[in-house]
Design a protein around this motif. Structure first.
Motif, PDB file in Angstrom:
ATOM      1  N   HIS A  67       0.819  -1.221   0.000  1.00 39.11           N
ATOM      2  CA  HIS A  67       0.000   0.000   0.000  1.00 39.11           C
ATOM      3  C   HIS A  67       0.848   1.265   0.000  1.00 39.11           C
ATOM      4  O   HIS A  67       0.516   2.256   0.646  1.00 39.11           O
ATOM      5  CB  HIS A  67      -0.979   0.016   1.176  1.00 39.11           C
ATOM      6  N   ASN A  68       2.042   1.200  -0.681  1.00 37.63           N
ATOM      7  CA  ASN A  68       2.894   2.369  -0.861  1.00 37.63           C
ATOM      8  C   ASN A  68       3.564   2.847   0.437  1.00 37.63           C
ATOM      9  O   ASN A  68       3.944   4.004   0.558  1.00 37.63           O
ATOM     10  CB  ASN A  68       2.100   3.511  -1.516  1.00 37.63           C
ATOM     11  N   THR A  69       3.688   1.957   1.429  1.00 41.58           N
ATOM     12  CA  THR A  69       4.269   2.303   2.722  1.00 41.58           C
ATOM     13  C   THR A  69       5.482   1.424   2.990  1.00 41.58           C
ATOM     14  O   THR A  69       5.428   0.213   2.790  1.00 41.58           O
ATOM     15  CB  THR A  69       3.227   2.130   3.840  1.00 41.58           C
ATOM     16  N   VAL A  70       6.566   2.036   3.451  1.00 36.09           N
ATOM     17  CA  VAL A  70       7.825   1.317   3.647  1.00 36.09           C
ATOM     18  C   VAL A  70       8.498   1.717   4.959  1.00 36.09           C
ATOM     19  O   VAL A  70       8.138   2.713   5.584  1.00 36.09           O
ATOM     20  CB  VAL A  70       8.810   1.604   2.493  1.00 36.09           C
ATOM     21  N   SER A  71       9.490   0.919   5.342  1.00 40.27           N
ATOM     22  CA  SER A  71      10.454   1.303   6.368  1.00 40.27           C
ATOM     23  C   SER A  71      11.724   1.712   5.644  1.00 40.27           C
ATOM     24  O   SER A  71      12.071   1.129   4.617  1.00 40.27           O
ATOM     25  CB  SER A  71      10.760   0.133   7.298  1.00 40.27           C
ATOM     26  N   LEU A  72      12.406   2.684   6.196  1.00 43.49           N
ATOM     27  CA  LEU A  72      13.667   3.169   5.639  1.00 43.49           C
ATOM     28  C   LEU A  72      14.749   3.025   6.701  1.00 43.49           C
ATOM     29  O   LEU A  72      14.477   3.194   7.889  1.00 43.49           O
ATOM     30  CB  LEU A  72      13.534   4.632   5.235  1.00 43.49           C
ATOM     31  N   SER A  73      15.965   2.727   6.279  1.00 43.97           N
ATOM     32  CA  SER A  73      17.073   2.569   7.213  1.00 43.97           C
ATOM     33  C   SER A  73      18.313   3.306   6.726  1.00 43.97           C
ATOM     34  O   SER A  73      18.536   3.446   5.532  1.00 43.97           O
ATOM     35  CB  SER A  73      17.424   1.082   7.390  1.00 43.97           C
ATOM     36  N   LEU A  74      19.105   3.742   7.695  1.00 42.45           N
ATOM     37  CA  LEU A  74      20.356   4.451   7.409  1.00 42.45           C
ATOM     38  C   LEU A  74      21.452   3.886   8.319  1.00 42.45           C
ATOM     39  O   LEU A  74      21.266   3.811   9.539  1.00 42.45           O
ATOM     40  CB  LEU A  74      20.192   5.941   7.686  1.00 42.45           C
ATOM     41  N   ARG A  75      22.555   3.450   7.716  1.00 43.08           N
ATOM     42  CA  ARG A  75      23.704   3.030   8.526  1.00 43.08           C
ATOM     43  C   ARG A  75      24.447   4.276   8.972  1.00 43.08           C
ATOM     44  O   ARG A  75      24.831   5.105   8.138  1.00 43.08           O
ATOM     45  CB  ARG A  75      24.618   2.117   7.734  1.00 43.08           C
ATOM     46  N   LEU A  76      24.604   4.416  10.278  1.00 44.85           N
ATOM     47  CA  LEU A  76      25.292   5.576  10.821  1.00 44.85           C
ATOM     48  C   LEU A  76      26.788   5.309  10.849  1.00 44.85           C
ATOM     49  O   LEU A  76      27.592   6.118  10.853  1.00 44.85           O
ATOM     50  CB  LEU A  76      24.779   5.892  12.231  1.00 44.85           C
TER      51      LEU A  76
END
Length: 76
Positions: A67-76
Motif C-alpha cells: 500500500h505504498n508504505t515502507v520502512s527506511l534505514s540508514l547506517r550511521l
C-alpha cells in the motif's frame, strides 16, 4: 544498536529551507556518540515529503508494508 524514529515532520512554512537536514545531522551525530549503528523510520508513505527527504539524506528502503508504505534505514 538500532534506533527507530516516528512522526518527524517539518511544518510546511519551514520545508525546503534546510531544517530537515539540520535536524537529521544533529540527530545522527548524537546517535553515533551513543553507539547507535542504524537509524530506521517505520511506516513512511512513498508519496510523502518525508520520504523524499529521507532518501535524499541516504536512507534506503528496508521493508515494504505494501500500500505504498515502507520502512527506511540508514547506517550511521
Amino acid at each position: 544498536r538500532q534506533m527507530c524514529i516516528r512522526d518527524r515532520d517539518i511544518l510546511p512554512p519551514y520545508q525546503r529551507q534546510g531544517w530537515g537536514t539540520r535536524l537529521m545531522d544533529t540527530l545522527c551525530r548524537h546517535l553515533r556518540e551513543l553507539g547507535v549503528d542504524y537509524l530506521s523510520c517505520c511506516g513512511v508513505s512513498r508519496d510523502s515529503a518525508g520520504y523524499k527527504m529521507y532518501r535524499k539524506y541516504g536512507f534506503t528502503e528496508s521493508y515494504d508494508y505494501g500500500h505504498n508504505t515502507v520502512s527506511l534505514s540508514l547506517r550511521l
